[in-house]
Structure formats: structure tokens, C-alpha cells
Design a protein around this motif. Sequence first.
Motif, short mmCIF file in Angstrom:
data_model
loop_
_atom_site.label_atom_id
_atom_site.label_comp_id
_atom_site.label_asym_id
_atom_site.label_seq_id
_atom_site.Cartn_x
_atom_site.Cartn_y
_atom_site.Cartn_z
N ALA A 1 0.83 -1.21 0.00
CA ALA A 1 0.00 0.00 0.00
C ALA A 1 0.86 1.26 0.00
N LEU A 2 2.04 1.18 0.58
CA LEU A 2 2.96 2.32 0.57
C LEU A 2 3.80 2.36 -0.70
N MET A 3 4.23 1.20 -1.16
CA MET A 3 5.18 1.15 -2.28
C MET A 3 4.54 1.34 -3.65
N VAL A 4 3.33 0.87 -3.86
CA VAL A 4 2.73 0.99 -5.18
C VAL A 4 2.58 2.45 -5.60
N PRO A 5 2.04 3.33 -4.74
CA PRO A 5 1.99 4.74 -5.15
C PRO A 5 3.39 5.34 -5.37
N LEU A 6 4.34 4.94 -4.55
CA LEU A 6 5.71 5.43 -4.74
C LEU A 6 6.27 4.96 -6.07
N CYS A 7 6.00 3.73 -6.44
CA CYS A 7 6.49 3.19 -7.72
C CYS A 7 5.80 3.89 -8.90
N VAL A 8 4.55 4.25 -8.73
CA VAL A 8 3.87 5.03 -9.78
C VAL A 8 4.58 6.36 -9.96
N LEU A 9 4.94 7.01 -8.85
CA LEU A 9 5.68 8.28 -8.94
C LEU A 9 7.04 8.07 -9.61
#
Length: 103
Positions: free
Chosen positions: A39-47
Motif C-alpha cells: 500500500a505504501l510502495m505501489v503509489p511510490l512506484c507510480v511516482l
Amino acid sequence: MRRIRYAAGFRLPEEHRSWVQHDLTDAGWRGRILARHLALMVPLCVLLGLLPAEWGIRVAVAVLALLGSTFVVVINFSDIRQARLRQHGLPVPDDPQRGHPPH
């Protein structure tokens, strides 16, 4: 907001102590740790995928970040759990996969 702070590794207030104990000791605790990580890493990976570069490099950087961080979390499940339990002042159970601590 508290769920996000907890997922990011911050300590919850004392009134949530029993919930934290349930979260880290009941069946499925590994899955919950992994779900919070994703949940934390997926948005970061999108960025990361939005950084200026060729599309192949952007995808490779995002995938590498996600797979690398997930691998680290998976191999350190027990250590993460023990640290979170100590952080909240809860007893740390023996981990049968790691053996018993020396006496």
C-alpha cells in the motif's frame, strides 16, 4: 491518518495496543505486513514511473523498486514484527522458524 502512520512504521497511541497485538500475532500477520508494504510502495512506484526517461527505464526503475523492497520485507518478516511489537511495548513471541533465543 493513523493507519497510514502505522503502515509507515510509527507508533500508535496506547488505546490501540490490543489491536496492534492482534495485527502482529494472530494468523495472517505476514500477509498484513506485506499488504501495508504494498500500500505504501505501489503509489511510490507510480511516482517513480513518472520520472523523465524513456518508458522502458521508467518501468524498470518502478518494478525494481517494488520487487527489491518486497523481497527485503519478505525475508525480514520476523524482524519487522519483533521491532513493531517492541515499539508498542508488547511481548515478543518465540519464532519457531528462527529457533529459540539463547538462555
